[in-house]
Design a protein around this motif. Structure first.
Motif, PDB file in Angstrom:
ATOM      1  N   VAL A 177       0.824  -1.223   0.000  1.00 16.95           N
ATOM      2  CA  VAL A 177       0.000   0.000   0.000  1.00 16.95           C
ATOM      3  C   VAL A 177       0.850   1.262   0.000  1.00 16.95           C
ATOM      4  O   VAL A 177       0.330   2.359  -0.261  1.00 16.95           O
ATOM      5  N   GLY A 178       2.137   1.138   0.285  1.00 13.62           N
ATOM      6  CA  GLY A 178       3.021   2.291   0.236  1.00 13.62           C
ATOM      7  C   GLY A 178       2.702   3.329   1.298  1.00 13.62           C
ATOM      8  O   GLY A 178       2.149   3.007   2.361  1.00 13.62           O
ATOM      9  N   PRO A 179       2.993   4.601   1.006  1.00 15.49           N
ATOM     10  CA  PRO A 179       2.814   5.659   2.007  1.00 15.49           C
ATOM     11  C   PRO A 179       1.388   6.195   2.115  1.00 15.49           C
ATOM     12  O   PRO A 179       1.130   7.113   2.896  1.00 15.49           O
ATOM     13  N   ASP A 180       0.470   5.646   1.330  1.00 13.44           N
ATOM     14  CA  ASP A 180      -0.910   6.134   1.349  1.00 13.44           C
ATOM     15  C   ASP A 180      -1.521   5.886   2.730  1.00 13.44           C
ATOM     16  O   ASP A 180      -1.787   4.753   3.126  1.00 13.44           O
ATOM     17  N   SER A 181      -1.776   6.957   3.482  1.00 16.21           N
ATOM     18  CA  SER A 181      -2.225   6.860   4.862  1.00 16.21           C
ATOM     19  C   SER A 181      -3.553   6.113   4.987  1.00 16.21           C
ATOM     20  O   SER A 181      -3.722   5.258   5.867  1.00 16.21           O
ATOM     21  N   ALA A 182      -4.488   6.410   4.100  1.00 20.26           N
ATOM     22  CA  ALA A 182      -5.804   5.777   4.177  1.00 20.26           C
ATOM     23  C   ALA A 182      -5.699   4.278   3.926  1.00 20.26           C
ATOM     24  O   ALA A 182      -6.360   3.472   4.591  1.00 20.26           O
ATOM     25  N   ARG A 183      -4.860   3.896   2.983  1.00 16.14           N
ATOM     26  CA  ARG A 183      -4.706   2.473   2.672  1.00 16.14           C
ATOM     27  C   ARG A 183      -3.977   1.739   3.802  1.00 16.14           C
ATOM     28  O   ARG A 183      -4.270   0.578   4.090  1.00 16.14           O
ATOM     29  N   VAL A 184      -3.019   2.421   4.436  1.00 16.07           N
ATOM     30  CA  VAL A 184      -2.325   1.818   5.591  1.00 16.07           C
ATOM     31  C   VAL A 184      -3.327   1.569   6.712  1.00 16.07           C
ATOM     32  O   VAL A 184      -3.324   0.499   7.340  1.00 16.07           O
ATOM     33  N   ASP A 185      -4.185   2.582   6.958  1.00  8.84           N
ATOM     34  CA  ASP A 185      -5.221   2.402   7.982  1.00  8.84           C
ATOM     35  C   ASP A 185      -6.126   1.229   7.629  1.00  8.84           C
ATOM     36  O   ASP A 185      -6.544   0.455   8.505  1.00  8.84           O
ATOM     37  N   GLY A 186      -6.424   1.084   6.340  1.00  6.24           N
ATOM     38  CA  GLY A 186      -7.274  -0.015   5.905  1.00  6.24           C
ATOM     39  C   GLY A 186      -6.639  -1.376   6.170  1.00  6.24           C
ATOM     40  O   GLY A 186      -7.330  -2.334   6.534  1.00  6.24           O
ATOM     41  N   VAL A 187      -5.327  -1.457   5.994  1.00  7.13           N
ATOM     42  CA  VAL A 187      -4.616  -2.713   6.264  1.00  7.13           C
ATOM     43  C   VAL A 187      -4.750  -3.080   7.735  1.00  7.13           C
ATOM     44  O   VAL A 187      -5.091  -4.220   8.084  1.00  7.13           O
ATOM     45  N   PHE A 188      -4.498  -2.118   8.609  1.00  2.13           N
ATOM     46  CA  PHE A 188      -4.577  -2.399  10.050  1.00  2.13           C
ATOM     47  C   PHE A 188      -6.004  -2.705  10.479  1.00  2.13           C
ATOM     48  O   PHE A 188      -6.231  -3.593  11.322  1.00  2.13           O
ATOM     49  N   ASP A 189      -6.969  -2.006   9.916  1.00  2.00           N
ATOM     50  CA  ASP A 189      -8.368  -2.271  10.257  1.00  2.00           C
ATOM     51  C   ASP A 189      -8.754  -3.696   9.866  1.00  2.00           C
ATOM     52  O   ASP A 189      -9.443  -4.402  10.615  1.00  2.00           O
ATOM     53  N   ALA A 190      -8.294  -4.132   8.696  1.00  2.00           N
ATOM     54  CA  ALA A 190      -8.617  -5.474   8.230  1.00  2.00           C
ATOM     55  C   ALA A 190      -7.930  -6.541   9.081  1.00  2.00           C
ATOM     56  O   ALA A 190      -8.479  -7.615   9.320  1.00  2.00           O
ATOM     57  N   LEU A 191      -6.733  -6.230   9.578  1.00  2.00           N
ATOM     58  CA  LEU A 191      -5.988  -7.200  10.381  1.00  2.00           C
ATOM     59  C   LEU A 191      -6.700  -7.532  11.677  1.00  2.00           C
ATOM     60  O   LEU A 191      -6.706  -8.684  12.129  1.00  2.00           O
ATOM     61  N   THR A 192      -7.285  -6.527  12.289  1.00  2.00           N
ATOM     62  CA  THR A 192      -7.838  -6.703  13.634  1.00  2.00           C
ATOM     63  C   THR A 192      -9.364  -6.730  13.677  1.00  2.00           C
ATOM     64  O   THR A 192      -9.948  -6.891  14.745  1.00  2.00           O
ATOM     65  N   ALA A 193     -10.021  -6.561  12.525  1.00  2.00           N
ATOM     66  CA  ALA A 193     -11.483  -6.480  12.529  1.00  2.00           C
ATOM     67  C   ALA A 193     -12.150  -7.839  12.672  1.00  2.00           C
ATOM     68  O   ALA A 193     -13.279  -7.937  13.138  1.00  2.00           O
ATOM     69  N   SER A 194     -11.472  -8.905  12.271  1.00  2.00           N
ATOM     70  CA  SER A 194     -12.092 -10.223  12.259  1.00  2.00           C
ATOM     71  C   SER A 194     -11.523 -11.104  13.355  1.00  2.00           C
ATOM     72  O   SER A 194     -10.353 -10.986  13.727  1.00  2.00           O
ATOM     73  N   ASN A 195     -12.377 -11.986  13.884  1.00  2.00           N
ATOM     74  CA  ASN A 195     -11.927 -12.954  14.879  1.00  2.00           C
ATOM     75  C   ASN A 195     -11.325 -14.204  14.235  1.00  2.00           C
ATOM     76  O   ASN A 195     -10.830 -15.087  14.923  1.00  2.00           O
ATOM     77  N   ARG A 196     -11.370 -14.268  12.908  1.00  2.00           N
ATOM     78  CA  ARG A 196     -10.823 -15.417  12.212  1.00  2.00           C
ATOM     79  C   ARG A 196      -9.301 -15.333  12.152  1.00  2.00           C
ATOM     80  O   ARG A 196      -8.706 -14.280  12.335  1.00  2.00           O
ATOM     81  N   ALA A 197      -8.678 -16.468  11.857  1.00  2.00           N
ATOM     82  CA  ALA A 197      -7.221 -16.514  11.743  1.00  2.00           C
ATOM     83  C   ALA A 197      -6.770 -15.670  10.555  1.00  2.00           C
ATOM     84  O   ALA A 197      -7.395 -15.677   9.491  1.00  2.00           O
ATOM     85  N   LEU A 198      -5.669 -14.945  10.754  1.00  2.00           N
ATOM     86  CA  LEU A 198      -5.117 -14.148   9.661  1.00  2.00           C
ATOM     87  C   LEU A 198      -4.520 -15.060   8.597  1.00  2.00           C
ATOM     88  O   LEU A 198      -4.737 -14.871   7.396  1.00  2.00           O
ATOM     89  N   VAL A 199      -3.739 -16.031   9.039  1.00  2.00           N
ATOM     90  CA  VAL A 199      -3.158 -17.018   8.125  1.00  2.00           C
ATOM     91  C   VAL A 199      -3.359 -18.403   8.717  1.00  2.00           C
ATOM     92  O   VAL A 199      -3.341 -18.575   9.938  1.00  2.00           O
TER      93      VAL A 199
END
Length: 293
Positions: free
Chosen positions: A82-104
């Protein structure tokens, strides 16, 4: 007059006796051999079971470690993409922690792993919140006087004020903290924690006099021992934000990767908890814990 000879009868009796003795010896020998075979078979099964359990332990640990490495690589790859795009970085972190399912999760030959991510900076750090912040959170589940007393006891433990016998060690720790903090400042990093006797697990809070299990259970989801004093205001709960006394940030400063590995078909599970500092697109290991489940 006819003479009766009894010697052949005695011979027959002796012959029967010898055959009877031989039969007894044979039966005893068979019983002994059967016992020896049974013992050998039992020991062989035990040895095989030990080897199988050891194999399961080794496989489970290898899988758990693979889960940590896979999750770390996945997160770092997402952040680089996602590079330096602040909104996209926030989206990555939101997706990482939003679900109770396993990441990998994956299966490798006879083993498998599943790894989840926790944003520990969305919780109140027991070792950095201070008595005021701890009291604020405890007051949501305990009477005000109890909340204050518990918070002061926890803070005293963290700062090394509970035991006068350890003053010399605490002084040495203070000197090391000052040295490490100066080095961190010069390198542009966050200062290290000043905690002298930090809690290493939430279960240790039950050793604080007066702490009740039901109180701890009620606030456990808002507490951590793995934070760095910063609180992610975008992900923290309202009561964590109300109790936060440290720096408020807009992204996770630390992530906890919880990886479980196991051998397929076996119940033994190995869990690894790895805490990482988030530094740009890199995750830097801070803490590593392991336990069997």
């Amino acid at each position: 007059m006819t003479t009766t000879h009894r010697r052949p009868a005695r011979r027959r009796v002796r012959g029967h006796a010898r055959r009877g003795a031989a039969l007894v010896v044979a039966l005893v020998t068979i019983a002994v051999l059967a016992s020896v075979a049974a013992i050998a078979s039992s020991r062989a099964r035990q040895a095989a079971s030990v080897v199988d359990n050891r194999r399961s332990q080794v496989t489970a640990r290898a899988m758990a470690e693979s889960g940590v490495l896979a999750a770390r690589a996945h997160i770092e790859s997402e952040l680089r993409d996602v590079g330096p795009d602040s909104a996209r970085v926030d989206g990555v972190f939101d997706a990482l922690t939003a679900s109770n399912r396993a990441l990998v999760q994956d299966t490798i030959r006879e083993g498998a792993f599943a790894t989840a991510v926790v944003d520990v900076s969305a919780r109140l750090d027991v070792n950095a919140a201070g008595a005021e912040g701890l009291q604020q959170l405890l007051a949501t589940v305990a009477p005000p006087d109890e909340a204050r007393r518990l918070a002061e006891s926890m803070e005293a433990r963290v700062r090394g004020e509970a035991s006068g016998a350890s003053l010399q060690n605490d002084a040495a720790r203070l000197l090391r903290w000052q040295r490490d903090s100066l080095a961190a400042t010069m390198l542009g990093r966050e200062p290290t924690s000043r905690a002298m006797h930090p809690f290493t697990s939430l279960d240790e809070l039950l050793t604080v006099p007066g702490m009740k299990a039901e109180w701890l259970d009620a606030i456990a989801a808002d507490l951590t021992v793995d934070g760095d004093g910063r609180v992610n205001r975008r992900a923290a709960s309202r009561r964590v934000l109300a109790a936060a006394t440290g720096t408020l940030v807009d992204r996770p400063s630390r992530l906890l990767l919880i990886s479980r590995g196991w051998r397929l078909g076996h119940v033994l599970t190995r869990e690894i908890q790895a805490v990482f500092d988030v530094n740009g697109t890199e995750l830097r290991l801070v803490r590593w814990r392991e336990q069997d489940r």
